[in-house]
Design a protein around this motif. Structure first.
Motif, PDB file in Angstrom:
ATOM      1  N   VAL A  91       1.244  -0.883   0.068  1.00 29.15           N
ATOM      2  CA  VAL A  91       0.259  -0.086   0.296  1.00 29.15           C
ATOM      3  C   VAL A  91       0.548   1.441  -0.002  1.00 29.15           C
ATOM      4  O   VAL A  91       2.993   1.205   0.648  1.00 29.15           O
ATOM      5  N   TYR A  92       0.844   2.673  -0.633  1.00 26.42           N
ATOM      6  CA  TYR A  92       1.564   3.188  -0.677  1.00 26.42           C
ATOM      7  C   TYR A  92       0.164   4.687  -0.309  1.00 26.42           C
ATOM      8  O   TYR A  92      -1.124   4.980  -0.684  1.00 26.42           O
ATOM      9  N   ILE A  93       0.829   5.695   0.383  1.00 24.94           N
ATOM     10  CA  ILE A  93       0.351   7.110   1.014  1.00 24.94           C
ATOM     11  C   ILE A  93       1.067   7.965   0.381  1.00 24.94           C
ATOM     12  O   ILE A  93       2.702   8.012   0.720  1.00 24.94           O
ATOM     13  N   ASP A  94       0.236   8.868  -0.249  1.00 22.42           N
ATOM     14  CA  ASP A  94       1.258  10.130  -1.105  1.00 22.42           C
ATOM     15  C   ASP A  94       1.298  11.282   0.787  1.00 22.42           C
ATOM     16  O   ASP A  94       0.389  11.673   0.476  1.00 22.42           O
ATOM     17  N   LEU A  95       2.555  11.712   0.650  1.00 24.82           N
ATOM     18  CA  LEU A  95       2.256  12.419   1.993  1.00 24.82           C
ATOM     19  C   LEU A  95       2.873  13.622   1.239  1.00 24.82           C
ATOM     20  O   LEU A  95       4.004  13.625   0.620  1.00 24.82           O
ATOM     21  N   LYS A  96       2.611  14.817   2.063  1.00 25.22           N
ATOM     22  CA  LYS A  96       3.545  16.273   2.187  1.00 25.22           C
ATOM     23  C   LYS A  96       3.590  16.567   3.099  1.00 25.22           C
ATOM     24  O   LYS A  96       2.718  16.305   4.686  1.00 25.22           O
ATOM     25  N   LYS A  97       4.351  17.304   3.406  1.00 27.48           N
ATOM     26  CA  LYS A  97       5.125  17.426   5.088  1.00 27.48           C
ATOM     27  C   LYS A  97       3.963  19.060   5.908  1.00 27.48           C
ATOM     28  O   LYS A  97       3.312  19.916   4.957  1.00 27.48           O
ATOM     29  N   ARG A  98       3.823  18.998   6.694  1.00 22.90           N
ATOM     30  CA  ARG A  98       3.084  20.037   7.907  1.00 22.90           C
ATOM     31  C   ARG A  98       4.459  20.571   8.529  1.00 22.90           C
ATOM     32  O   ARG A  98       4.922  20.417   9.664  1.00 22.90           O
ATOM     33  N   ASP A  99       3.941  22.114   8.516  1.00 29.88           N
ATOM     34  CA  ASP A  99       5.004  23.150   9.124  1.00 29.88           C
ATOM     35  C   ASP A  99       4.300  23.314  10.079  1.00 29.88           C
ATOM     36  O   ASP A  99       2.901  23.083  10.628  1.00 29.88           O
ATOM     37  N   ASN A 100       5.586  23.328  11.229  1.00 27.90           N
ATOM     38  CA  ASN A 100       5.496  23.992  12.579  1.00 27.90           C
ATOM     39  C   ASN A 100       4.071  23.182  13.217  1.00 27.90           C
ATOM     40  O   ASN A 100       3.289  23.108  14.389  1.00 27.90           O
ATOM     41  N   VAL A 101       4.679  21.524  13.481  1.00 30.65           N
ATOM     42  CA  VAL A 101       4.163  20.703  14.347  1.00 30.65           C
ATOM     43  C   VAL A 101       4.254  20.560  15.445  1.00 30.65           C
ATOM     44  O   VAL A 101       5.289  20.456  15.511  1.00 30.65           O
ATOM     45  N   ASP A 102       3.730  19.904  16.371  1.00 26.90           N
ATOM     46  CA  ASP A 102       3.893  19.163  17.948  1.00 26.90           C
ATOM     47  C   ASP A 102       4.323  17.814  17.441  1.00 26.90           C
ATOM     48  O   ASP A 102       4.753  17.800  18.707  1.00 26.90           O
ATOM     49  N   TYR A 103       3.771  16.724  17.202  1.00 27.66           N
ATOM     50  CA  TYR A 103       4.010  15.741  17.233  1.00 27.66           C
ATOM     51  C   TYR A 103       3.860  15.214  16.207  1.00 27.66           C
ATOM     52  O   TYR A 103       2.812  15.515  15.070  1.00 27.66           O
ATOM     53  N   ILE A 104       3.898  14.147  15.617  1.00 26.02           N
ATOM     54  CA  ILE A 104       4.359  13.500  14.301  1.00 26.02           C
ATOM     55  C   ILE A 104       3.373  11.987  15.018  1.00 26.02           C
ATOM     56  O   ILE A 104       2.592  11.133  15.987  1.00 26.02           O
ATOM     57  N   ALA A 105       2.136  12.240  13.740  1.00 23.27           N
ATOM     58  CA  ALA A 105       1.061  10.898  14.328  1.00 23.27           C
ATOM     59  C   ALA A 105       1.244   9.520  13.963  1.00 23.27           C
ATOM     60  O   ALA A 105       2.717   9.381  13.024  1.00 23.27           O
ATOM     61  N   MET A 106       1.065   8.192  14.002  1.00 26.17           N
ATOM     62  CA  MET A 106       0.781   7.269  13.569  1.00 26.17           C
ATOM     63  C   MET A 106       0.111   6.663  13.110  1.00 26.17           C
ATOM     64  O   MET A 106      -1.334   7.292  13.596  1.00 26.17           O
ATOM     65  N   PHE A 107      -0.137   6.130  12.214  1.00 25.87           N
ATOM     66  CA  PHE A 107      -1.297   5.290  10.931  1.00 25.87           C
ATOM     67  C   PHE A 107      -1.647   4.354  11.428  1.00 25.87           C
ATOM     68  O   PHE A 107      -0.506   3.011  11.849  1.00 25.87           O
ATOM     69  N   ASN A 108      -2.551   4.084  11.040  1.00 26.73           N
ATOM     70  CA  ASN A 108      -3.132   2.563  11.410  1.00 26.73           C
ATOM     71  C   ASN A 108      -3.743   1.659  10.001  1.00 26.73           C
ATOM     72  O   ASN A 108      -5.221   2.457   9.662  1.00 26.73           O
ATOM     73  N   ILE A 109      -3.630   1.430   9.489  1.00 27.56           N
ATOM     74  CA  ILE A 109      -3.826   1.028   7.877  1.00 27.56           C
ATOM     75  C   ILE A 109      -4.956  -0.376   8.072  1.00 27.56           C
ATOM     76  O   ILE A 109      -4.947  -1.261   8.835  1.00 27.56           O
ATOM     77  N   LYS A 110      -5.886  -0.208   7.376  1.00 28.87           N
ATOM     78  CA  LYS A 110      -7.160  -0.598   7.372  1.00 28.87           C
ATOM     79  C   LYS A 110      -7.302  -1.301   5.686  1.00 28.87           C
ATOM     80  O   LYS A 110      -7.938  -0.200   5.092  1.00 28.87           O
ATOM     81  N   PHE A 111      -8.686  -2.874   5.891  1.00 30.33           N
ATOM     82  CA  PHE A 111      -9.141  -2.961   4.411  1.00 30.33           C
ATOM     83  C   PHE A 111     -10.211  -3.490   4.987  1.00 30.33           C
ATOM     84  O   PHE A 111     -10.682  -3.867   5.031  1.00 30.33           O
ATOM     85  N   TYR A 112     -10.940  -3.029   4.080  1.00 29.26           N
ATOM     86  CA  TYR A 112     -13.050  -3.011   3.471  1.00 29.26           C
ATOM     87  C   TYR A 112     -12.789  -3.522   2.121  1.00 29.26           C
ATOM     88  O   TYR A 112     -12.896  -3.443   1.138  1.00 29.26           O
ATOM     89  N   LYS A 113     -14.497  -4.303   2.053  1.00 29.39           N
ATOM     90  CA  LYS A 113     -15.295  -4.666   0.967  1.00 29.39           C
ATOM     91  C   LYS A 113     -15.504  -3.380   1.126  1.00 29.39           C
ATOM     92  O   LYS A 113     -15.621  -2.630   1.629  1.00 29.39           O
ATOM     93  N   TYR A 114     -15.973  -3.539  -0.554  1.00 29.83           N
ATOM     94  CA  TYR A 114     -16.386  -2.200  -1.512  1.00 29.83           C
ATOM     95  C   TYR A 114     -18.075  -2.723  -1.330  1.00 29.83           C
ATOM     96  O   TYR A 114     -18.599  -3.187  -2.028  1.00 29.83           O
TER      97      TYR A 114
END
Length: 226
Positions: A91-114
């Protein structure tokens, strides 16, 4: 007193309800416990998953949008190359830098039927958490999930990314990074949803005069060779 048996939800009964009573016979009904188990596919021979395809929005986008801790952003990935089901490799996620952040979030990747009928994520395909620590910078984050044997259905899949706080107690308006990169989709209907702490799916596609703007999330899929 706790009453339990295999295959049923346990039940607790306060003992003070039987105070000053003798020779009590109890009939205690228990509710059947429903458990989600991973799908098991039986085959006479090993499937040769040698055909590899990259699926997702291929148009580059410069718009960066952030989400809040506790929110899950989910996008639909169409099966546009095969009439067969496959399995997810990466899986890929295209990310962009956010300026002046206080913390870095953790990601939880999930998968669903449509769920085609209601146009939203349906049943979960993989019930365990897949945690990822992203960097707060502009890049394409790849997550290898091949060992989890996650099925890629014939009608496509929904990929969810939940933002999780691992910092403990933080300020109410703390800034978390990074941001998702968004692009204009060619789809004529919403293909992005949001879900806050499992309160239900809501439309998360941003509309414009050029179409719907959706996060640049995609995946690499393995299909049978024949």
């Amino acid at each position: 007193m706790k009453v339990s048996t295999l295959g049923y939800n346990p039940k607790k009964i306060p003992l003070f309800t039987f105070k000053n009573k003798e020779n009590i016979i109890l009939n205690i009904p228990l509710d059947v416990k429903v458990s989600n188990i991973e799908e098991v596919v039986l085959s006479q021979k090993k499937i040769d998953y040698s055909r590899k395809e990259l699926l997702g929005e291929n148009k580059e986008g410069n718009v960066g949008m952030t989400s809040l801790i506790g929110y899950e952003t989910c996008v639909y990935i169409e099966n546009s190359v095969s009439e067969k089901s496959g399995k997810v490799k990466r899986v890929y996620i295209d990310l962009k830098k956010r300026d002046n952040v206080d913390y870095i979030a953790m990601f939880n990747i999930k998968f669903y039927k449509y769920d085609e009928t209601n146009n939203k994520p349906g049943e979960e395909l993989y019930s365990k958490n897949i945690y990822v620590n992203p960097k707060n910078q502009k890049y394409r984050l790849w997550i290898d999930v091949e060992d989890y044997n996650i099925k890629f259905p014939k009608n496509g899949i929904c990929i969810g990314v939940e933002l999780i706080n691992t910092q403990g107690k933080v300020d109410k308006y703390a800034r978390f990074g990074p941001m998702f990169r968004y692009t204009i989709s060619k789809k004529n209907k919403p293909i992005t949803w949001s879900n806050y702490h499992n309160t239900g799916w809501r439309n998360g596609s941003t509309g414009s005069n050029m179409g719907f703007v959706n996060p640049m999330i995609g995946l690499e899929v393995l299909f049978p060779s024949n």
